[in-house]
Design an enzyme around this catalytic site. Structure first.
Site, mmCIF file in Angstrom:
data_model
loop_
_atom_site.group_PDB
_atom_site.id
_atom_site.type_symbol
_atom_site.label_atom_id
_atom_site.label_comp_id
_atom_site.label_asym_id
_atom_site.label_seq_id
_atom_site.Cartn_x
_atom_site.Cartn_y
_atom_site.Cartn_z
ATOM 1 N N GLY A 1 -13.874 6.190 -8.913
ATOM 2 C CA GLY A 1 -12.594 6.721 -9.386
ATOM 3 C C GLY A 1 -11.436 6.509 -8.439
ATOM 4 O O GLY A 1 -10.385 7.130 -8.589
ATOM 5 N N HIS B 1 -9.439 14.207 -0.733
ATOM 6 C CA HIS B 1 -8.756 15.230 -1.516
ATOM 7 C C HIS B 1 -9.266 16.589 -1.044
ATOM 8 O O HIS B 1 -10.478 16.850 -1.095
ATOM 9 C CB HIS B 1 -9.088 15.098 -3.003
ATOM 10 N N HIS C 1 -8.760 8.047 1.727
ATOM 11 C CA HIS C 1 -8.164 9.384 1.785
ATOM 12 C C HIS C 1 -9.166 10.391 1.245
ATOM 13 O O HIS C 1 -10.059 10.031 0.474
ATOM 14 C CB HIS C 1 -6.864 9.450 0.962
ATOM 15 N N HIS D 1 -6.418 2.877 0.051
ATOM 16 C CA HIS D 1 -6.231 3.271 1.445
ATOM 17 C C HIS D 1 -7.020 4.577 1.529
ATOM 18 O O HIS D 1 -6.658 5.547 0.846
ATOM 19 C CB HIS D 1 -4.736 3.462 1.743
ATOM 20 N N CYS E 1 0.871 -1.185 0.000
ATOM 21 C CA CYS E 1 0.000 0.000 0.000
ATOM 22 C C CYS E 1 0.904 1.230 0.000
ATOM 23 O O CYS E 1 1.674 1.436 0.944
ATOM 24 C CB CYS E 1 -0.910 0.002 1.220
ATOM 25 N N CYS F 1 0.409 3.508 3.068
ATOM 26 C CA CYS F 1 1.038 2.968 4.289
ATOM 27 C C CYS F 1 2.548 3.211 4.256
ATOM 28 O O CYS F 1 3.144 3.548 5.290
ATOM 29 C CB CYS F 1 0.745 1.480 4.440
ATOM 30 N N ASP G 1 -0.587 16.205 -3.232
ATOM 31 C CA ASP G 1 -0.842 15.215 -4.278
ATOM 32 C C ASP G 1 0.257 15.332 -5.336
ATOM 33 O O ASP G 1 0.631 16.434 -5.750
ATOM 34 C CB ASP G 1 -2.220 15.430 -4.910
ATOM 35 N N ASN H 1 -13.177 9.442 -3.230
ATOM 36 C CA ASN H 1 -13.518 8.555 -4.334
ATOM 37 C C ASN H 1 -13.598 7.141 -3.768
ATOM 38 O O ASN H 1 -12.622 6.655 -3.187
ATOM 39 C CB ASN H 1 -12.451 8.624 -5.430
#
Ligand code: AMP
Ligand code: ZN
Length: 115
Positions: A94, A103, A101, A99, A5, A8, A31, A88
């Site tokens: 999408g 945005h 998260h 993991h 991952c 991680c 990002d 997403n």
């Protein structure tokens, strides 16, 4: 910590990232492929694969993510005009990194509904 991952690995600092915020529950990073002038990923340190895998034990973390998003938006000067906080979920949502998260997107206007 889940094997293979990337988030991680970023949280463990085994993989480099531009960290903008960190505490015991979450990490926020820039990002790598920004879709807006401000594009931050807010990632819980616990490996939860997606919103579809959430359970009652995760409520504290999820509430904390909202608060961190709100505070970061102010610090990054996008709160006055407004911003978008996006999750997403799985393939049709999408999601590409499994993991969970959020945005945090800002610095330009966004249309609704999204394209
Ligand atoms: P999602 O499509 O919602 O799963 O979002 C995954 C996001 O992670 C995308 O916006 C990618 O640009 C971003 N991303 C992938 N790898 C990295 C990385 N190593 N560092 C920072 N962001 C990344
Ligand atoms: Zn993970």
């Amino acid at each position: 910590m889940a094997d293979d991952c990337i988030f991680c690995k970023i949280i463990a600092k085994d993989m480099p990232s531009k960290i903008v915020y960190e505490d015991d529950k979450v990490m926020a990073i820039e990002d790598i492929n920004p879709a807006a002038p401000v594009h931050i990923l807010i990632i819980p340190k616990k490996h939860i694969p997606s919103l579809d895998a959430l359970n009652e034990d995760d409520l504290n973390i999820m509430g904390h993510i909202q608060l961190v998003a709100s505070r970061l938006a102010r610090e990054l000067k996008i709160a006055e005009n407004g911003y978008r906080l996006v999750n997403n979920c799985k393939e049709w949502g999408g999601q590409t990194v499994f993991h969970i998260h959020y945005h945090l997107l800002g610095g330009r206007p966004f249309a609704w509904p999204p394209g």
